[in-house]
Design an enzyme around this catalytic site. Structure first.
Site, PDB file in Angstrom:
ATOM      1  N   ALA A  72      38.221  38.820  46.544  1.00  0.00           N
ATOM      2  CA  ALA A  72      38.381  38.951  47.177  1.00  0.00           C
ATOM      3  C   ALA A  72      39.349  40.212  47.545  1.00  0.00           C
ATOM      4  O   ALA A  72      39.175  41.107  48.798  1.00  0.00           O
ATOM      5  CB  ALA A  72      38.661  37.868  48.461  1.00  0.00           C
ATOM      6  N   THR A  73      40.299  40.307  46.939  1.00  0.00           N
ATOM      7  CA  THR A  73      41.561  41.229  47.542  1.00  0.00           C
ATOM      8  C   THR A  73      40.944  42.642  47.728  1.00  0.00           C
ATOM      9  O   THR A  73      41.345  43.274  48.265  1.00  0.00           O
ATOM     10  CB  THR A  73      43.097  41.291  46.254  1.00  0.00           C
ATOM     11  N   ASN A 140      43.599  29.537  54.438  1.00  0.00           N
ATOM     12  CA  ASN A 140      43.821  28.773  53.315  1.00  0.00           C
ATOM     13  C   ASN A 140      45.708  27.601  53.088  1.00  0.00           C
ATOM     14  O   ASN A 140      45.113  26.952  52.406  1.00  0.00           O
ATOM     15  CB  ASN A 140      44.008  29.784  52.108  1.00  0.00           C
ATOM     16  N   GLN A 168      38.029  30.786  52.457  1.00  0.00           N
ATOM     17  CA  GLN A 168      37.748  29.528  52.562  1.00  0.00           C
ATOM     18  C   GLN A 168      36.840  29.026  52.922  1.00  0.00           C
ATOM     19  O   GLN A 168      36.156  27.825  53.465  1.00  0.00           O
ATOM     20  CB  GLN A 168      38.729  29.081  52.903  1.00  0.00           C
ATOM     21  N   HIS A 186      35.323  31.771  42.563  1.00  0.00           N
ATOM     22  CA  HIS A 186      36.389  30.741  41.942  1.00  0.00           C
ATOM     23  C   HIS A 186      36.752  29.924  43.289  1.00  0.00           C
ATOM     24  O   HIS A 186      36.784  29.099  42.964  1.00  0.00           O
ATOM     25  CB  HIS A 186      37.257  31.490  41.693  1.00  0.00           C
ATOM     26  N   CYS A 304      48.962  32.130  45.858  1.00  0.00           N
ATOM     27  CA  CYS A 304      49.442  33.889  45.755  1.00  0.00           C
ATOM     28  C   CYS A 304      51.498  33.760  46.309  1.00  0.00           C
ATOM     29  O   CYS A 304      51.909  34.665  45.179  1.00  0.00           O
ATOM     30  CB  CYS A 304      48.667  34.619  46.458  1.00  0.00           C
TER      31      CYS A 304
END
Length: 357
Positions: A72-73, A140, A168, A186, A304
């Protein structure tokens, strides 16, 4: 180990693992071909990727295309850096750093404030007309579900593109319509190392990773058939089991409220994904609690940002002071969590908390 950190990552579904194994074959196998090669092994691998793409696309609106990324980043970076237009980017005050830091690196950023419930202030007046609005559908850290339909309406009124971080939300609730949507495998029982950016038809992105142009000329790099296959099966399972997963999460949420009755819930009690349970007890040292409640995997916020030593910007944005933010923990549960595990974990966490206070 009792795992209660579903917002950080979810356990790999056995079905997704099984789907991946064929594409990890070594010498003598038939699943190791480069999906961009023209021979039989390559075409077989390419077919597996396109099946996975269709399965992932089934989670998303119908009027767009799926671009596979490393996660996603990368998807968020592609959306923000590759989108057309000039001007500021409006981001909610509780966005993930993948959005906030990338937007800040590209140009002017305007912060969209949220209330104590974590929901954006729909009456907020922007200083400048943004070229893009970026909002996380399900937060998140506190699980709050934003009113994306109203946010999309505001974006349309201002002529801004809307980027939704649905990491999410994907596989749990219906994905809101937008111009671009980022998701990650994931976080829905798929493998790490793969995600996707959904792009609405008519939006033309510039490439941010140059090379062979494997993903429609927009994203370069050899795709992994194994990761794509695992992602596809995880998406299929989520599509088929979304209702059952939601019911199970609600059952766990109700039990969690009973087990942690002396704690305070952070964020909206109603507009939230119920697999996210962010709570606090004033005077508690959350990091010490995590260390003392051995055998239970839970967190004090975003994985993170763990280890930074700074209070959560999300909890600060909803009005908590530093001490309250540092006394908060996040419990995440889902498909494979049992009520018995939750009860055992709650007993240990409460016991460790009482020893501190």
């Amino acid at each position: 180990m009792i795992y209660l950190d579903y917002q950080a990552t979810t356990p790999l579904a056995p079905e997704a693992r099984d789907a991946m194994l064929r594409w990890l074959d070594g010498p003598g196998g038939t699943g190791f071909g480069n999906p961009h090669s023209p021979h039989t092994l390559g075409r077989q691998a390419a077919a597996a990727i396109e099946l996975a793409r269709d399965r992932v696309a089934a989670l998303l609106p119908p009027d767009g295309k799926v671009i596979f990324t490393s996660g996603a980043t990368e998807a968020i970076n592609l959306a923000i850096r590759g989108a057309p237009g000039e001007g500021s980017i409006a981001v909610s005050a509780i966005e993930h750093s993948a959005v906030g830091d990338t937007a800040a690196a590209v140009g002017p950023v305007e912060r969209w404030p949220v209330g104590e419930d974590g929901l954006v202030d729909l009456d907020h007046k922007f200083d400048n007309k943004p070229r893009m609005i970026a909002v996380m559908q399900v937060n998140n850290e506190i699980g709050v579900i934003q009113p994306i339909a109203e946010i999309e309406r505001r974006a349309r009124e201002m002529g801004a593109l809307l980027l939704v971080d649905a990491v999410q939300a994907a596989g749990k609730i219906e994905i809101a319509h937008a111009d671009m949507i980022a998701i990650s495998a994931h976080k829905m029982h798929g493998p790490k190392g793969i995600g996707a950016l959904w792009v609405r038809n008519g939006i033309e992105l510039s490439s941010t990773i140059t090379g062979g142009g494997q993903e429609g000329g927009i994203r370069s790099g050899t795709l992994s058939p194994a990761l794509c296959a695992g992602f596809g099966v995880a998406a299929k399972l989520a599509s088929e089991g979304c209702h059952a997963d939601a019911i199970h999460a609600e059952t766990l949420r109700k039990r969690a409220h009973e087990l942690f009755g002396s704690w305070t819930l952070n964020g909206s009690a109603d507009a939230r994904w119920h697999g996210n349970f962010n709570i606090r007890r004033d005077g508690l040292d959350a990091n010490r609690l995590i260390s003392e409640a051995r055998g239970i995997a839970f967190s004090a916020g975003s994985a993170c940002a763990s280890g930074s030593g700074r209070p959560s910007h999300v909890l600060k944005a909803i009005g908590l002071n530093d001490e309250q933010a540092k006394s908060s923990i996040r419990l995440g549960f889902g498909r494979y969590t049992t009520v018995e595990e939750l009860e055992e974990a709650a007993a240990a966490i409460n016991r460790a908390a009482e020893a501190q206070l």
